[in-house]
Scaffold this motif. Structure first.
Motif, short mmCIF file in Angstrom:
data_model
loop_
_atom_site.label_atom_id
_atom_site.label_comp_id
_atom_site.label_asym_id
_atom_site.label_seq_id
_atom_site.Cartn_x
_atom_site.Cartn_y
_atom_site.Cartn_z
N ALA A 28 -19.29 -46.50 -4.13
CA ALA A 28 -18.64 -45.65 -5.12
C ALA A 28 -17.14 -45.67 -4.89
N ILE A 29 -16.39 -45.53 -5.99
CA ILE A 29 -14.94 -45.52 -5.94
C ILE A 29 -14.44 -44.26 -6.62
N GLY A 30 -13.49 -43.60 -5.97
CA GLY A 30 -12.79 -42.48 -6.58
C GLY A 30 -11.36 -42.91 -6.83
N LEU A 31 -10.92 -42.88 -8.07
CA LEU A 31 -9.59 -43.33 -8.43
C LEU A 31 -8.69 -42.12 -8.66
N LEU A 32 -7.66 -41.98 -7.83
CA LEU A 32 -6.75 -40.84 -7.89
C LEU A 32 -5.44 -41.23 -8.54
#
Length: 85
Positions: A28-32
């Protein structure tokens, strides 16, 4: 290192500015964006279903057209399109 971590079932938070690197090693990737979470999802979701222009540009999309859907019609820079027929 990453195969060892996956085999040991260890959680890891990896911070990078390289989407390719993140895609290779992430579930999973969280893009901030300036501390705001723009999108959380699988690498495939980030690449192929970007939630907004920021995510699309980060994923490498170059030809982005801003459109809005209102009252069954699409508002585009070239005018209104009615695809209800």
């Amino acid at each position: 290192l990453f195969s060892y971590i996956k085999n040991q079932n260890i959680s890891l938070l990896w911070v990078t500015h390289d989407l390719h690197e993140a895609s290779l090693f992430s579930d999973a990737i969280g893009l901030l964006n300036f501390g705001k979470l723009e999108q959380w999802g699988s690498p495939e979701e980030i690449m192929f279903k970007p939630r907004n222009i920021f995510v699309a540009e980060f994923a490498g999309y170059k030809n982005i057209i801003a459109i809005k859907h209102e009252h069954g019609k699409w508002q585009t820079p070239w005018g209104e399109w009615d695809w209800s027929h």
